[in-house]
Scaffold this motif. Structure first.
Motif, short mmCIF file in Angstrom:
data_model
loop_
_atom_site.label_atom_id
_atom_site.label_comp_id
_atom_site.label_asym_id
_atom_site.label_seq_id
_atom_site.Cartn_x
_atom_site.Cartn_y
_atom_site.Cartn_z
N TYR A 75 48.33 28.50 34.48
CA TYR A 75 48.70 29.87 34.10
C TYR A 75 47.58 30.63 33.39
N PRO A 76 46.87 30.05 32.41
CA PRO A 76 45.78 30.80 31.77
C PRO A 76 44.67 31.19 32.75
N TYR A 77 44.41 30.34 33.73
CA TYR A 77 43.40 30.70 34.73
C TYR A 77 43.86 31.90 35.55
N VAL A 78 45.12 31.90 35.94
CA VAL A 78 45.64 33.00 36.76
C VAL A 78 45.59 34.31 35.99
N VAL A 79 45.88 34.27 34.71
CA VAL A 79 45.87 35.49 33.90
C VAL A 79 44.45 36.04 33.77
N TYR A 82 39.80 37.19 36.87
CA TYR A 82 38.66 38.07 37.10
C TYR A 82 37.47 37.70 36.22
N THR A 83 37.72 37.19 35.03
CA THR A 83 36.62 36.88 34.12
C THR A 83 36.12 35.45 34.25
N ASN A 84 36.83 34.58 34.96
CA ASN A 84 36.42 33.18 35.07
C ASN A 84 35.25 32.99 36.02
N GLY A 85 35.22 33.72 37.08
CA GLY A 85 34.14 33.59 38.04
C GLY A 85 34.30 32.36 38.91
N ILE A 86 33.19 31.97 39.55
CA ILE A 86 33.22 30.86 40.50
C ILE A 86 33.38 29.52 39.78
N TYR A 87 32.88 29.41 38.56
CA TYR A 87 33.00 28.15 37.81
C TYR A 87 34.46 27.82 37.53
N GLY A 88 35.24 28.79 37.10
CA GLY A 88 36.66 28.56 36.85
C GLY A 88 37.41 28.22 38.12
N LEU A 89 37.01 28.85 39.24
CA LEU A 89 37.65 28.54 40.52
C LEU A 89 37.38 27.10 40.94
N VAL A 90 36.15 26.63 40.75
CA VAL A 90 35.80 25.25 41.11
C VAL A 90 36.58 24.27 40.24
N ILE A 91 36.70 24.56 38.95
CA ILE A 91 37.45 23.69 38.05
C ILE A 91 38.92 23.62 38.48
#
Length: 136
Positions: A75-79, A82-91
């Protein structure tokens, strides 16, 4: 009076009122065996015997908790996607991959199969008019 001080007074008063209502209306049936200390090895009283519990239901409950926590952690990633970038997507993809591999392992080991004691004997007509008999 601010909201915080209002709740600091309201919550203890409400708790005391609910405890008083419970003490007034709850049935009191004390007896010696009920008031005695419970220790392992004593016989159950009043016929309250525990039946065997299948471990499959426990595994289902654990899997439910794991996937519920997975939703809670995603849930925190989904919220903030936009600010996480590609690194958050890979995690997140690695997180989902580990969860999916664990679930596939459970399915491969047949850990989620619950043995049924029911006997299936269906005898009914399908929509096309043919009778279907399934005996197991």
């Amino acid at each position: 009076m601010t909201t915080t001080t209002f709740f600091l007074f309201l919550i203890p008063v409400l708790a005391i009122i609910l405890l008083a209502v419970n003490l007034i209306f709850s049935p009191h049936n004390p007896y010696q065996e009920k008031d005695s200390a419970f220790e392992c090895g004593f016989h159950s009283f009043l016929g309250q015997n525990r039946t065997q519990f299948s471990i499959s239901f426990f595994i289902f409950a654990l899997l439910f908790l794991l996937f519920d926590l997975e939703i809670l952690l995603v849930y925190p990633y989904v919220v903030s996607a936009y600010t996480n970038g590609i690194y958050g997507l890979v995690i997140m993809l690695v997180f989902f991959l580990v969860g999916t591999l664990g679930f596939a392992f459970e399915l491969g080991k047949n850990a989620l199969k619950i043995e049924s004691r029911q006997v299936y004997n269906f005898n009914y007509k399908s929509w096309s008019g043919y009778s279907l008999i399934y005996n197991k």
